[in-house]
Design a protein around this motif. Structure first.
Motif, PDB file in Angstrom:
ATOM      1  N   ARG A  97       0.842  -1.203   0.000  1.00 22.86           N
ATOM      2  CA  ARG A  97       0.000   0.000   0.000  1.00 22.86           C
ATOM      3  C   ARG A  97       0.878   1.255   0.000  1.00 22.86           C
ATOM      4  O   ARG A  97       0.614   2.210  -0.735  1.00 22.86           O
ATOM      5  CB  ARG A  97      -0.907  -0.029   1.228  1.00 22.86           C
TER       6      ARG A  97
ATOM      7  N   ASN B 128       2.611   1.688  -3.388  1.00 27.29           N
ATOM      8  CA  ASN B 128       1.686   2.237  -4.397  1.00 27.29           C
ATOM      9  C   ASN B 128       1.485   3.738  -4.207  1.00 27.29           C
ATOM     10  O   ASN B 128       1.451   4.505  -5.179  1.00 27.29           O
ATOM     11  CB  ASN B 128       0.338   1.518  -4.321  1.00 27.29           C
ATOM     12  N   ARG B 129       1.352   4.160  -2.958  1.00 29.28           N
ATOM     13  CA  ARG B 129       1.138   5.583  -2.679  1.00 29.28           C
ATOM     14  C   ARG B 129       2.361   6.399  -3.102  1.00 29.28           C
ATOM     15  O   ARG B 129       2.221   7.469  -3.721  1.00 29.28           O
ATOM     16  CB  ARG B 129       0.858   5.776  -1.185  1.00 29.28           C
TER      17      ARG B 129
ATOM     18  N   GLU C 233       2.513   6.643  -6.881  1.00 29.59           N
ATOM     19  CA  GLU C 233       1.517   7.594  -7.389  1.00 29.59           C
ATOM     20  C   GLU C 233       1.998   9.032  -7.221  1.00 29.59           C
ATOM     21  O   GLU C 233       1.837   9.864  -8.129  1.00 29.59           O
ATOM     22  CB  GLU C 233       0.187   7.398  -6.653  1.00 29.59           C
ATOM     23  N   ASN C 234       2.594   9.328  -6.086  1.00 25.43           N
ATOM     24  CA  ASN C 234       3.101  10.686  -5.847  1.00 25.43           C
ATOM     25  C   ASN C 234       4.254  11.020  -6.799  1.00 25.43           C
ATOM     26  O   ASN C 234       4.353  12.166  -7.285  1.00 25.43           O
ATOM     27  CB  ASN C 234       3.571  10.817  -4.397  1.00 25.43           C
TER      28      ASN C 234
END
Length: 307
Positions: free
Chosen positions: A140, A143-144, A147-148
């Motif tokens: 998790r 993935n974050r 994305e950033n």
């Protein structure tokens, strides 16, 4: 066993024989006049259990002197169990009942997971599931961060670079593929929740008292506040703070000791199979002595009319 195994076992037997045996004789128990004496005995018994766990958790393969991943999962649980028991002993000796509930709950979960994994020691899918479940938060987070980075058109901050490298290293050490990990799956490792794992190894009957109840202490539920952190002399007069620690009672340490004995016994049986009788005899004796201490304490409470 091989000559090397025999040599290693000889040293192991010596370590086991050096473990101090707690005295639970009738002569000693009949002289107890306070619950503090039963608490002291529970500490002695838990130290004895912890000594077996420490020895078991220090056993490494003779050829490599290193655990492989699945062996490390089992060995790591033993090390964790030893440290939790050490922490429980510390809090009992400091007379902090509030924290003993929290540690006892963590210890129960560790014992259940260890024994469940031992039962499935020949099923690599269970171990893969355990590791994949453990990486849900890391996936998790990965993935974050990704994305950033994408939102910044590929610009990576130094802290993000370190975090991604740390996650990648842990995944590689765990023999997993980051692309195959999920932030939501598996929902439960081994396809069972903790209660179901406890049920499979025969501990479902003690689940409520050793995990369900102490959960209130972990999460700070109202029952924990009411019992441990507030005072009320009358049901209708409101509450005042209770800033003093409450004294532990022997039941927490004794129950933890009983459960831990079975866990370390399972581990020795896994390692030594038909040669485990040496360990079985000593651990069975320890189990019976713990049970005898618990019976004597209950009799003491009845005779002294204590709650």
């Amino acid at each position: 066993m091989s000559d090397e195994s025999n040599e290693n076992s000889t040293g192991l037997f010596t370590q086991i024989e050096d473990i101090k045996i707690a005295d639970v004789s009738d002569t000693r128990l009949e002289g107890f006049e306070s619950e503090d004496e039963f608490n002291a005995l529970s500490v002695e018994l838990l130290i004895e259990v912890g000594s077996y766990i420490c020895v078991a958790g220090s056993i490494l393969p003779g050829q490599t002197g290193r655990w492989n991943r699945n062996q490390a999962i089992l060995g790591g649980h033993l090390v964790r169990l030893y440290k939790l028991i050490s922490a429980l002993l510390d809090q009992v000796c400091q007379r902090r009942r509030e924290i003993t509930f929290i540690i006892a709950r963590l210890t129960f979960e560790c014992i259940v997971n260890l024994r469940f994994l031992i039962r499935h020691s020949k099923n690599p899918e269970i171990f893969d599931s355990y590791v994949a479940y453990s990486f849900k938060q890391e996936k998790r987070l990965h993935n974050r961060i990704s994305e950033n980075i994408e939102k910044r058109d590929g610009d990576i901050l130094p802290v993000e670079k370190r975090m991604l490298a740390s996650i990648a290293r842990a995944v590689n050490m765990s023999e997993m593929n980051l692309d195959n990990l999920s932030p939501s799956k598996p929902k439960e490792w081994g396809n069972k929740n903790l209660y179901q794992r406890a049920e499979e190894i025969g501990l479902h009957k003690v689940y409520l008292g050793t995990f369900g109840g102490p959960s209130a202490a972990v999460h700070g539920n109202w029952m924990d506040l009411l019992e441990m952190h507030l005072e009320s002399e009358d049901e209708t007069e409101g509450f005042t703070p209770s800033l003093t620690w409450t004294h532990p009672r022997p039941q927490i340490a004794d129950t933890t000791a009983l459960l831990a004995v079975d866990a370390v016994k399972d581990y020795f049986q896994l390692l030594f199979e038909e040669d485990s009788e040496f360990f079985d005899d000593r651990l069975d004796d320890l189990f019976h002595r713990i049970h005898r201490a618990m019976e004597a304490h209950e009799a003491f409470l009845i005779n002294s009319k204590a709650l």
